[in-house]
Write a protein that holds these residues in place. Structure first.
Motif, short mmCIF file in Angstrom:
data_model
loop_
_atom_site.label_atom_id
_atom_site.label_comp_id
_atom_site.label_asym_id
_atom_site.label_seq_id
_atom_site.Cartn_x
_atom_site.Cartn_y
_atom_site.Cartn_z
N THR A 97 18.71 72.93 54.57
CA THR A 97 17.27 72.29 54.45
C THR A 97 16.63 73.39 53.76
N ASP A 98 16.37 74.60 53.98
CA ASP A 98 15.88 75.64 53.11
C ASP A 98 16.27 75.85 51.90
N TYR A 99 17.63 75.86 51.90
CA TYR A 99 18.22 75.85 50.33
C TYR A 99 17.75 74.87 49.61
N TYR A 100 17.75 73.54 50.06
CA TYR A 100 17.15 72.59 48.88
C TYR A 100 15.78 72.39 48.74
N ARG A 101 14.95 72.94 49.72
CA ARG A 101 13.76 73.24 49.75
C ARG A 101 13.35 74.51 48.81
N ARG A 102 14.22 75.09 48.31
CA ARG A 102 14.28 76.26 47.30
C ARG A 102 13.68 77.61 48.12
N ASP A 103 13.95 77.79 49.28
CA ASP A 103 13.49 78.75 49.91
C ASP A 103 14.24 80.13 49.48
N PRO A 104 13.31 81.26 49.16
CA PRO A 104 13.89 82.28 48.53
C PRO A 104 15.23 83.22 49.33
N ARG A 105 15.07 83.05 50.74
CA ARG A 105 15.99 83.80 51.50
C ARG A 105 17.25 82.78 51.39
#
Length: 123
Positions: A97-105
């Protein structure tokens, strides 16, 4: 872990094709992740050539295993969806989910592990 693609079935048309999303029949790819779903379906995530995405999941039956070595960075997770063998950094709750939301971490964790897997498989 390295595999050779033997067949591609187009996900939307359910027809055999020679190439899709950077994967081609006869191509050799590094396995980024393995999932065994609750219905016993086994899928592998491989990264297509020049693909912007983190790789698609494919039916393991459409690939021949060339090198079955398990990457040292993989961890096993067993939950109500099934079983996953994937890099430990990708196994944390919410990673995709974070990856697809482009979360830097998440983007940095993905790139770090992807490079490690591709470098290790090139040896």
């Amino acid at each position: 872990m390295r595999v050779r693609c033997t067949k591609i079935v187009h996900p939307q048309a359910d027809l055999p094709v020679a190439e899709y999303d950077g994967i081609r029949v006869g191509g050799i790819y590094t396995v980024l992740e393995i999932e065994v779903l609750a219905d016993s379906e086994v899928q592998i995530r491989v990264l297509g050539e020049d693909s912007e995405e983190p790789g698609l999941f494919w039916d393991v039956a459409d690939f021949d295993v060339l090198d079955a070595g398990m990457p040292a960075c993989w961890a096993l997770v067993l939950d109500n969806r099934g079983l996953s063998l994937a890099p430990a950094l990708w196994q944390r709750p919410g990673f995709w989910t974070d990856y697809y939301r482009r979360d830097p971490r998440a983007l940095a964790d993905f790139e770090t592990v992807k490079r490690e897997l591709l470098d290790d498989s090139a040896l």
